[in-house]
Design an enzyme around this catalytic site. Structure first.
Site, PDB file in Angstrom:
ATOM      1  N   CYS A  19     -46.885 -21.494 -16.148  1.00  0.00           N
ATOM      2  CA  CYS A  19     -46.732 -21.861 -17.559  1.00  0.00           C
ATOM      3  C   CYS A  19     -47.871 -22.782 -17.970  1.00  0.00           C
ATOM      4  O   CYS A  19     -48.450 -22.643 -19.043  1.00  0.00           O
ATOM      5  CB  CYS A  19     -45.428 -22.595 -17.798  1.00  0.00           C
ATOM      6  SG  CYS A  19     -43.985 -21.753 -17.222  1.00  0.00           S
ATOM      7  N   CYS A  84     -42.594 -39.417 -59.183  1.00  0.00           N
ATOM      8  CA  CYS A  84     -43.516 -38.438 -59.756  1.00  0.00           C
ATOM      9  C   CYS A  84     -44.164 -37.614 -58.654  1.00  0.00           C
ATOM     10  O   CYS A  84     -44.205 -37.993 -57.489  1.00  0.00           O
ATOM     11  CB  CYS A  84     -44.584 -39.153 -60.552  1.00  0.00           C
ATOM     12  SG  CYS A  84     -45.365 -40.441 -59.576  1.00  0.00           S
ATOM     13  N   CYS A  87     -46.874 -39.321 -56.694  1.00  0.00           N
ATOM     14  CA  CYS A  87     -46.462 -40.192 -55.587  1.00  0.00           C
ATOM     15  C   CYS A  87     -46.488 -39.401 -54.286  1.00  0.00           C
ATOM     16  O   CYS A  87     -46.848 -39.912 -53.231  1.00  0.00           O
ATOM     17  CB  CYS A  87     -45.030 -40.688 -55.779  1.00  0.00           C
ATOM     18  SG  CYS A  87     -44.705 -41.364 -57.388  1.00  0.00           S
ATOM     19  N   ASP A 523      -2.820 -26.912 -17.278  1.00  0.00           N
ATOM     20  CA  ASP A 523      -3.503 -26.100 -16.287  1.00  0.00           C
ATOM     21  C   ASP A 523      -3.487 -26.897 -14.981  1.00  0.00           C
ATOM     22  O   ASP A 523      -3.569 -28.120 -15.009  1.00  0.00           O
ATOM     23  CB  ASP A 523      -4.937 -25.843 -16.750  1.00  0.00           C
ATOM     24  CG  ASP A 523      -5.675 -24.967 -15.770  1.00  0.00           C
ATOM     25  OD1 ASP A 523      -5.090 -23.963 -15.343  1.00  0.00           O
ATOM     26  OD2 ASP A 523      -6.826 -25.302 -15.440  1.00  0.00           O
TER      27      ASP A 523
END
Lengths: 852, 124
Positions: A19, A84, A87, A523
């Site tokens: 890899c 705005c 900005c 169980d």
């Protein structure tokens, strides 16, 4: 080529050397990259690149194209004054100029800047400074909500419901609101007292002698004096009522605004044009205006105070989060904010420190206090390979662990999220309330109108005064708040309390189901028992020494992979035996194993193997059969051709299972065991823990069907099991309870998750549910009774018989305190403690077990 | 019975009918959520109720409702979607998004904790 820079990128998903080569090649092919080296062990790429021709984004892209991902941290900065579009560019420019910033995104709607960055190169603090240097203020909470996570998770967690941030903001807001209401109350009460005194000139010495004319002038002055009460202290009733009205809905504000408003207008008219009224009846009630507003606001102040306490549990949980972590970066230990810990980081923890995130111990050992997460008071031993949970406290030793879950994926974050969701969910019992709430306020208005008409037409003189007082009283006494708050407040406290005890209740429905259970199916493997075999009995033959028997048998089994063999090895180690490596080890399939240990020939196996060897067993055969009857697996040991003894291995019962089961039975629940094991083993365990009904030899896929059969008996059934194998049965049951494994808390199939493995959790879950539902019923009962009794009395139903009429002042007080009572009663749940105390030691259980 | 009585009775009945009609019988139309990148998004203002209070969305596609609470009355502190097991605290003046994917067609309610404020989510 411009100036070149060194860059280090954390990579996710490297599992092999190949890899690393792949990534190196992918990076190396890029123009502008001078050198790329990938270390598969540290999972980092070191790149020398020219930021002009090969910007970081391009590098990341090529790594992704190669099938890997780059570990990036993400921070949400909450920015003030973002209005705005310009900005956006300004901030983005400022932040992108920093090294290590991979991308920024500015959201105007949320007033938020989201930055993906490499924590190795830039700290969140620097990002903040960049935004602030662009001329914007960063809100404190925004940085607090910073969450680091591998980039791959981003899409899924684009903007989850914020935990701590929201809770903090809510707390701050509550505080603001509290102060606002408190000053409103002070103003109202300061004005209400003199106004009330002046409203009854006939009873006040000194005012008695005044002429009607003077009194009328005083009244006119009080009309003006209560205006601040209406316009300041009670302003929120009027604005609230107006906004609700525009939405074609009506709430508590509507009722108070109508009542108080009507009282004021009537009083003004009575003072200004007394000739409209019958002689001597034109009296104002400005006192009602002042006193009712003051009382209702006081009620709201108290309610807010109490509400703040009811979310204490969640605040406590959030407060557990560690603030910093000691991480190994480039071979040195550095302290970083917990937000910057990445998956696969190596974290160092010293004694007494908080474990910052979830992970797996990579070296060292210690005992860890996990009580804050699991509710389990006894510290847990941790060795290499064990999971550790963030927010728990390291007690004795130092260790390192590899982070597996950070940020919003940690157990703590999941718990917080789950508890918050459950607190906001609804219990079925609330459905009735919802129906009522939808009709409540308009219905009260109708009753007020009807009361006015009846009193005006049929009431005693002065009828208009009576009619108005009665209508106003009806409007004021009705309290939709008490009704509406009854269920959610208790649910919030109850679910929070459960979480403190390590029990996560998914929603209100689960809680309501849990209190009405008839049967609990457990169980066997992993729920009642530990789920892994251990060495339980050693029977020696003749004068063969027990220590030798255990040591020799365990040494043989060292070479075997079988779980029963592992149990013997572990059992021998626990008893302090030094084991040696066996020679000439050989497994005899279906029979046992043989080997040479310390120069002696040792065989270990079942009866068939003994017959084959032709060894005389004497009464050992009988002993083995007894052990088998107890659900254990006996193995015969032969040393140097002669029988040496029997060693038995069994899945042992968890130390507190018996006590928990007894308690469940005392609570009136039928406890049933379900297992795939054979009947003999199952019954032995059942006997040990005191269960009389056993469903044995049930195939995993048939467990759900068995639950269904129990439900067909007309029972409400809870199933307790692990969340993976038992998922269908958990889903089939009325309440599925998953026994958790610590870090994996969000188990999908379960309604209730028990973070500890102990069955005591089942008991506590049922107890909390019962206590909460009882509390909800008390609240609902109180609220219903209050409204159904209060409204007719206010309407004057007692007048024809007893001549009694409720004063609007008393109505105001009753209304204010009814909702406070509901919240206070819900808060009582905070004092809830499960009745069963922790079992102190194993031996206690054994003694009780022997008594059966 | 005097004329005043008759007037008061008639006025009371009229007012009653008005209350019933205004609060129970009439209703406002729905608003469709805008779809951006497959996400159906809409801002809901919380102030004395939900604006809009009837939201129409499509089935099987993620929905994001941005709640913006502009009042301090504690009644509207939380918004709940009981059918989707979703809820959120709404601090005043903060936009809080709620996300889920409706899988079933139908009409689902959302409301404040106490059920005073209500809205409808219509899934088509």
């Amino acid at each position: 080529m411009g100036e070149s820079r060194e860059l280090e990128l954390p990579i996710i998903g490297i599992h092999c050397d190949e890899c690393a080569t792949r990534i190196e090649r992918a990076l190396g092919e890029l123009p502008g990259v001078a050198k790329a080296r990938v270390n598969a062990v540290s999972e980092r790429a070191f790149v020398t690149h020219d930021p002009e021709t090969a910007p970081v984004a391009t590098l990341v892209e090529s790594i992704r194209a190669a099938g890997f991902d780059v570990g990036l941290a993400r921070v949400h900065l909450s920015v003030e004054g973002l209005h705005c579009a310009s900005c956006v560019t300004k901030i983005e420019g400022a932040v992108r100029a920093l090294p290590g910033v991979q991308s920024t995104e500015v959201s105007l709607a949320n007033e938020e800047v989201v930055v993906d960055y490499r924590p190795a190169q830039v700290a969140p603090g620097e990002l903040r400074i960049a935004v602030e240097s662009a001329g914007y203020r960063v809100r404190e909470s925004g940085a607090g909500a910073a969450a680091a996570m591998p980039h791959e998770h981003h899409a899924a967690t684009a903007k989850p419901v914020e935990g701590e941030e929201t809770e903090d903001a809510a707390a701050r807001e509550r505080d603001r609101e509290y102060r606002r209401l408190r000053s409103k109350f002070l103003v109202a009460s300061v004005i209400a007292v003199p106004v009330t005194v002046l409203s009854y000139p006939g009873y006040v010495p000194g005012l008695k002698s005044l002429s009607d004319e003077t009194i009328r002038i005083i009244w006119a002055l009080t009309a003006v004096a209560v205006l601040p009460v209406l316009l300041y202290s009670g302003s929120h009733f009027f604005t609230g009522a107006w906004f609700a009205f525009r939405h074609r809905s009506a709430d508590m504000n509507t009722l108070i605004a109508l009542g108080v408003g009507a009282a004021w207008i009537y009083s003004v008219v009575a003072v200004a044009v007394p000739q409209l009224f019958p002689e001597g009846t034109a009296e104002p009630f400005f006192d009602v205006v002042g006193v009712v507003v003051a009382l209702v606001v006081l009620g709201q102040v108290l309610e807010l105070r109490a509400k703040g306490r009811s979310s204490e549990a969640i605040k406590k949980l959030m407060g557990l989060q560690a603030k910093t972590a000691r991480v190994i970066r480039d071979g040195t230990e550095v302290d970083v904010p917990v937000e910057e810990v990445l998956v696969d980081d190596l974290v160092v923890v010293r004694p007494g420190e908080k474990i910052p995130v979830d992970g797996v111990v990579a070296g060292g050992h210690s005992s860890v206090d996990e009580s804050m997460i699991t509710g389990e008071p006894i510290p847990v031993e941790k060795v290499e390979g064990d999971q550790v949970i963030g927010a728990t406290i390291n007690k004795t030793g130092s260790f390192r662990f590899r982070a597996t879950k950070v940020g919003k994926d940690t157990a703590l974050a999941q718990i917080v999220r789950m508890v918050q969701e459950a607190q906001g969910s609804k219990a079925p019992i609330q459905r009735l309330v919802d129906v009522v709430a939808g009709y409540f306020v308009p219905a009260v208005m109708l009753i007020a109108i009807a009361a006015f008409v009846v009193w005006f037409v049929a009431g005693p003189d002065p009828s208009i005064t009576y009619a108005l007082v009665v209508a106003v009283t009806v409007l004021i006494i009705a309290c939709p708040c008490a009704l509406g708050l009854a269920t959610p407040m208790s649910l919030m406290v109850g679910v929070g309390k459960a979480a403190e005890k390590g029990i996560l209740i998914r929603n209100g429905e689960a809680l309501q189901q849990a209190q009405g259970l008839d049967a609990v199916v457990l169980d066997k493997t992993g729920t009642i028992t530990l789920g892994k075999p251990s060495l339980t009995d050693v029977v020696t033959w003749g004068d063969f020494p027990e220590a030798d028997l255990v040591r020799l048998a365990a040494s043989v089994e060292r070479s075997s992979e079988h779980p029963l063999a592992q149990a013997i090895v572990e059992g021998a180690r626990d008893r302090g035996h030094e084991l040696v490596d066996p020679d000439e080890f050989e497994a005899v399939p279906g029979h046992g194993v043989t080997a040479r240990v310390e120069g002696r020939s040792v065989q270990l196996g079942n009866l068939a193997y003994m017959r084959q060897l032709g060894v005389a067993l004497g009464n050992l055969e009988e002993r083995a059969s007894t052990l088998a009857d107890q659900g254990k697996t006996p193995m015969f040991a032969v040393v140097d051709g002669r029988a040496a003894g029997v060693i038995a291995v069994a899945d042992t019962v968890k130390e507190d299972s018996r006590v928990a089961i007894k308690r469940l039975q005392e609570m009136g629940l039928e406890v049933i065991m379900i297992t795939g094991d054979n009947r003999r083993t199952a019954e032995a365990i059942a006997r040990e823990v005191g269960i009389s009904r056993v469903l044995a030899e049930v195939l995993p896929k048939d467990k759900a069907h068995q639950i269904h059969l129990l439900q067909a008996e007309g029972k409400k059934v809870a199933m307790v099991g692990d969340g993976i194998n038992d998922a269908p049965a958990l889903a089939q049951a009325d309440v599925g309870m998953a026994i958790g494994t610590g870090t994996d808390v969000a188990i999908e199939a379960s309604d209730i998750t028990l973070i500890t493995g102990s069955l005591r959790g089942v008991v506590t879950a049922v107890e909390v549910s019962r206590a909460t539902m009882r509390n909800i019923k008390q609240n609902l009962f109180g609220a219903f009774i209050y409204n159904t009794a209060g409204i007719p009395v206010a309407a004057g139903i007692l007048y024809p018989v007893f001549g009694a009429l409720l004063s609007p002042l008393i109505a105001g007080a009753a209304m204010a305190f009814s909702s406070v009572t509901v919240v206070t009663n819900a808060n009582r749940l905070r004092l809830f403690e499960p009745r069963m105390v922790a079992t102190p030691a194993v031996t206690d259980v054994r003694v009780e077990g022997a008594a059966v | 019975m005097s004329l005043t009585d008759v007037v008061v009775i008639a006025g009371g009945l009229g007012l009653g009918v008005l209350v019933v009609w205004y609060f129970w019988l009439s209703s406002s139309g729905g608003v469709k959520a805008a779809s951006v990148d497959g996400m159906q998004e809409l801002t809901v203002v919380v102030k004395g109720g939900y604006t809009p209070d009837t939201i129409v969305v499509k089935r099987g596609r993620p929905v994001r409702l941005n709640f913006n609470r502009q009042e301090s009355a504690s009644c509207s502190e939380m918004v709940l979607f009981p059918d989707f097991d979703r809820s959120a605290k709404l601090p005043e003046g903060t936009v809080v998004p709620i996300e889920f994917t409706p899988e079933k067609v139908g009409e689902f309610g959302f409301q404040c904790q106490m059920g005073m404020f209500r809205g409808r989510l219509i899934v088509e």
